[in-house]
Design a protein around this motif. Structure first.
Motif, PDB file in Angstrom:
ATOM      1  N   VAL A 204     -17.551  51.733  30.079  1.00  0.00           N
ATOM      2  CA  VAL A 204     -17.403  51.839  31.539  1.00  0.00           C
ATOM      3  C   VAL A 204     -16.524  53.044  31.885  1.00  0.00           C
ATOM      4  O   VAL A 204     -16.819  53.817  32.798  1.00  0.00           O
ATOM      5  N   MET A 205     -15.440  53.229  31.143  1.00  0.00           N
ATOM      6  CA  MET A 205     -14.537  54.361  31.411  1.00  0.00           C
ATOM      7  C   MET A 205     -15.233  55.696  31.123  1.00  0.00           C
ATOM      8  O   MET A 205     -15.038  56.662  31.840  1.00  0.00           O
ATOM      9  N   VAL A 206     -16.035  55.712  30.059  1.00  0.00           N
ATOM     10  CA  VAL A 206     -16.694  56.966  29.683  1.00  0.00           C
ATOM     11  C   VAL A 206     -17.811  57.302  30.662  1.00  0.00           C
ATOM     12  O   VAL A 206     -17.865  58.410  31.195  1.00  0.00           O
ATOM     13  N   TYR A 207     -18.695  56.327  30.917  1.00  0.00           N
ATOM     14  CA  TYR A 207     -19.895  56.630  31.691  1.00  0.00           C
ATOM     15  C   TYR A 207     -19.705  56.476  33.200  1.00  0.00           C
ATOM     16  O   TYR A 207     -20.311  57.195  33.978  1.00  0.00           O
ATOM     17  N   MET A 208     -18.878  55.536  33.633  1.00  0.00           N
ATOM     18  CA  MET A 208     -18.733  55.305  35.063  1.00  0.00           C
ATOM     19  C   MET A 208     -17.525  56.057  35.633  1.00  0.00           C
ATOM     20  O   MET A 208     -17.619  56.732  36.649  1.00  0.00           O
ATOM     21  N   LEU A 209     -16.382  55.912  34.946  1.00  0.00           N
ATOM     22  CA  LEU A 209     -15.173  56.574  35.456  1.00  0.00           C
ATOM     23  C   LEU A 209     -15.069  58.016  34.953  1.00  0.00           C
ATOM     24  O   LEU A 209     -14.208  58.763  35.402  1.00  0.00           O
ATOM     25  N   ARG A 210     -15.911  58.396  34.002  1.00  0.00           N
ATOM     26  CA  ARG A 210     -16.021  59.764  33.490  1.00  0.00           C
ATOM     27  C   ARG A 210     -14.696  60.300  32.956  1.00  0.00           C
ATOM     28  O   ARG A 210     -14.333  61.461  33.164  1.00  0.00           O
ATOM     29  N   MET A 211     -13.976  59.450  32.253  1.00  0.00           N
ATOM     30  CA  MET A 211     -12.684  59.863  31.676  1.00  0.00           C
ATOM     31  C   MET A 211     -12.906  60.489  30.306  1.00  0.00           C
ATOM     32  O   MET A 211     -13.837  60.124  29.593  1.00  0.00           O
ATOM     33  N   PRO A 212     -12.043  61.446  29.892  1.00  0.00           N
ATOM     34  CA  PRO A 212     -12.179  62.027  28.548  1.00  0.00           C
ATOM     35  C   PRO A 212     -11.896  60.986  27.461  1.00  0.00           C
ATOM     36  O   PRO A 212     -11.043  60.112  27.639  1.00  0.00           O
ATOM     37  N   MET A 213     -12.607  61.096  26.341  1.00  0.00           N
ATOM     38  CA  MET A 213     -12.596  60.055  25.315  1.00  0.00           C
ATOM     39  C   MET A 213     -11.192  59.718  24.797  1.00  0.00           C
ATOM     40  O   MET A 213     -10.856  58.545  24.607  1.00  0.00           O
ATOM     41  N   HIS A 214     -10.360  60.723  24.556  1.00  0.00           N
ATOM     42  CA  HIS A 214      -9.052  60.427  23.954  1.00  0.00           C
ATOM     43  C   HIS A 214      -8.177  59.611  24.912  1.00  0.00           C
ATOM     44  O   HIS A 214      -7.357  58.802  24.487  1.00  0.00           O
ATOM     45  N   VAL A 215      -8.335  59.820  26.198  1.00  0.00           N
ATOM     46  CA  VAL A 215      -7.554  59.047  27.174  1.00  0.00           C
ATOM     47  C   VAL A 215      -8.162  57.645  27.339  1.00  0.00           C
ATOM     48  O   VAL A 215      -7.445  56.682  27.588  1.00  0.00           O
ATOM     49  N   VAL A 216      -9.481  57.556  27.174  1.00  0.00           N
ATOM     50  CA  VAL A 216     -10.178  56.264  27.316  1.00  0.00           C
ATOM     51  C   VAL A 216      -9.611  55.234  26.342  1.00  0.00           C
ATOM     52  O   VAL A 216      -9.260  54.111  26.732  1.00  0.00           O
TER      53      VAL A 216
END
Lengths: 306, 258
Positions: A204-216
């Motif tokens: 959800v964070m990667v695809y919906m909130l579009r956050m960078p992976m290391h912060v996810v």
């Protein structure tokens, strides 16, 4: 060597929960996903009542996520602002989830709801991972990682939500309502399934909130930690279903297993590991489906749990 | 695993004659009658020994007091999925029931005597009240399921011919039985009754009690989980946080579950 579990009211061979914790911790360290979604059904298979298995699993996830969140905090990988919005939703979701568990236990349907939630979530995630990894293996050229751009154009619906705010650490702008709602849904699942929700939160964070992976990963662990602290407290206070002794046995194995797994994980190939994990996830799903479909050996069950 | 050998004292004072027998000599010797559920508990062993008239058969019955028991019933929903569909209330049935004898009970004891002394599943079935039930067929089905559930939980048992006897002299014999005590049997006080059987009738009986109780850390945690739930929850969380930080500090690298 056996230990008596004072809340589960059963006696277990000490090596079973420690071994289970170690195995699930190892998997979580290897694959970078939470162990909770595997731990609860495996505990149920060991003969632990469903409600006790789910609540106790939340307790042991507190230990596992503390260990991981602590490491990510030192590396500066936690978006605290996003994490707090997710937490607000998670706390509300946790409250709703624990009350739902209480009502379902009174109705006698808790086992069914936990199992169906698992079938849907595990079946979906397992199938998705299997297909994605299989395709990547067949077409390695197509599997090049794509760096996600921060603040990439959003769909009209997400952009039209009120209370838009910028999350500096992640480099994204969203409505504050979005992480609150997402956190709320994960909180409900955490209470019902006894999971941290990491395996749902990360995509959800990667695809919906579009956050960078290391912060996810760091932010997910931060959110999961606090959600599970809340769920553990509420389950202990409201439902009396946390078995402290069982949690200690599980976390003994899982915290060490997670660290050992993360060391091995760096040395092994990703896609094969993903396929292996998806097969494990699907096997657990199939077992639960069989339990629901095949005629049970006993037509009576304990009412109300503990 | 730690087993306790439990022998039961049935003193001369607790013995009384039944069915008009005046020369009864049913006795027993024992060590203690207390089973402690402690941290390492995985069930126990129960043994009953004593003396009886020569030539009699013996039946040993161990039960918990009759209690209300509510159990969920499973049924098929939508023709596909098995789930809990209702609840049945069982009355006048013990939570724990075990029978041991020198021979098959049906062969040594008349049906009327079994009825009178509550010996056998069929006798329990006739005494039991089960509700709500649609009809008499349902009653037989659900009582049979009740026995299956209890046997699967190790709370009902009727093992064959495990009471042994040895002649002491022409007038008396010693008897002995030993069986596992399941860890599933909850804390409580259990009644032990030994019946001496002659010519299909109970000639005499003797009584004793077994007390099962939680002790030590098991009792502390069990009581705290129920009566001091907030403190219990906070301690559980604190222990998990400490373990997580501890392992994080030891490994000092990134990793861990999420």
């Amino acid at each position: 060597m056996y230990l008596y579990l004072p809340v589960a009211l059963t006696s277990v061979n000490i090596f079973l929960p420690v071994g289970l914790g170690l195995a699930v911790g190892l998997l979580s360290g290897l694959f970078g996903v939470g162990g909770g979604f595997l731990m609860t059904p495996l505990l149920i298979m060991l003969g632990i009542p469903s409600a006790v298995a789910a609540a106790t699993d939340s307790n042991q996830i507190v230990a596992a996520s503390t260990s991981g969140a602590f490491a990510h905090w030192r590396m500066g990988n936690i978006d605290f602002k996003m994490g707090i919005y997710l937490l607000v939703g998670g706390f509300i979701g946790g409250l709703v989830g624990v009350e739902a568990v209480k009502a379902l236990r009174a109705m006698g349907n808790i086992d069914f709801v936990i199992k169906m939630t698992y079938v849907l979530m595990l079946g979906g995630v397992g199938a998705y991972m299997f297909i994605e990894s299989f395709q990547n293996l067949r077409n390695k050229d197509a599997a090049k990682p794509v760096e996600r751009k921060a603040d990439a154009p959003k769909s009209g619906f997400l952009a039209s939500l009120p209370f838009q705010t910028h999350f500096e650490k992640s480099g994204v702008t969203h409505s504050a309502l979005l992480p609150v709602i997402v956190g709320g849904l994960v909180g409900i699942l955490a209470a019902i399934m006894g999971v941290g929700g990491g395996f749902l939160m990360v995509p959800v964070m990667v695809y919906m909130l579009r956050m960078p992976m290391h912060v996810v990963v760091g932010t997910s662990l931060f959110q999961v930690l606090f959600t599970c602290i809340e769920v553990t407290f509420l389950q202990a206070w409201s439902n009396h279903t946390v078995d402290f002794i069982l949690a200690v046995l599980l976390l003994l194995g899982s915290t060490i297993g997670a660290q050992v797994g993360s060391v091995f994980g760096r040395k092994l190939k990703g896609e094969q590991l993903k396929i292996l994990l998806s097969i494990i996830v699907l096997a657990v799903t199939v077992k639960i489906v069989f339990d629901l479909v095949l005629t049970p050996g006993l037509l009576l069950a304990q009412a109300g749990g503990h | 695993m730690r087993n306790f050998i439990l022998a039961l004292t049935i003193t001369a004072a607790s013995i009384f004659a039944a069915s008009g027998s005046a020369s009864a000599t049913l006795t027993a010797n024992a060590n203690h009658s207390l089973i402690n559920i402690d941290f390492m508990y995985h069930g126990s062993t129960v043994s009953v020994r004593g003396e009886a008239d020569s030539g009699v058969d013996l039946v040993v019955k161990i039960t918990s007091p009759e209690a209300h028991q509510a159990l969920k019933t499973k049924g098929k929903v939508g023709g596909v999925l098995w789930m809990n569909v209702g609840q049945l209330e069982f009355e006048h049935l013990p939570g724990y029931y075990a029978l041991y004898a020198t021979k098959d009970i049906d062969r040594i004891l008349d049906a009327s005597e079994r009825e009178k002394y509550g010996i056998g599943y069929d006798v329990l079935g006739r005494k039991a009240e089960i509700r709500p039930l649609a009809n008499e067929e349902d009653r037989a089905k659900w009582f049979s399921e009740f026995i299956k559930f209890k046997e699967e939980s190790n709370l009902y048992a009727t093992p064959k011919n495990i009471v042994t006897t040895a002649s002491k002299d022409s007038a008396s014999a010693s008897y002995f039985m030993k069986s596992d005590w399941p860890f599933q049997a909850p804390p409580g006080i259990y009644d032990v009754t030994v019946y001496a059987v002659k010519n299909g009738k109970v000639a005499e009986e003797a009584h004793s009690k077994v007390t099962v109780e939680q002790v030590g850390i098991v009792k502390t945690l069990s009581d705290m989980a129920k009566n001091n739930a907030a403190t219990y929850g906070l301690i559980s969380i604190a222990a998990a946080l400490l373990a997580g930080f501890g392992v994080g500090l030891i490994f000092k690298k990134d990793g861990g579950a999420h």
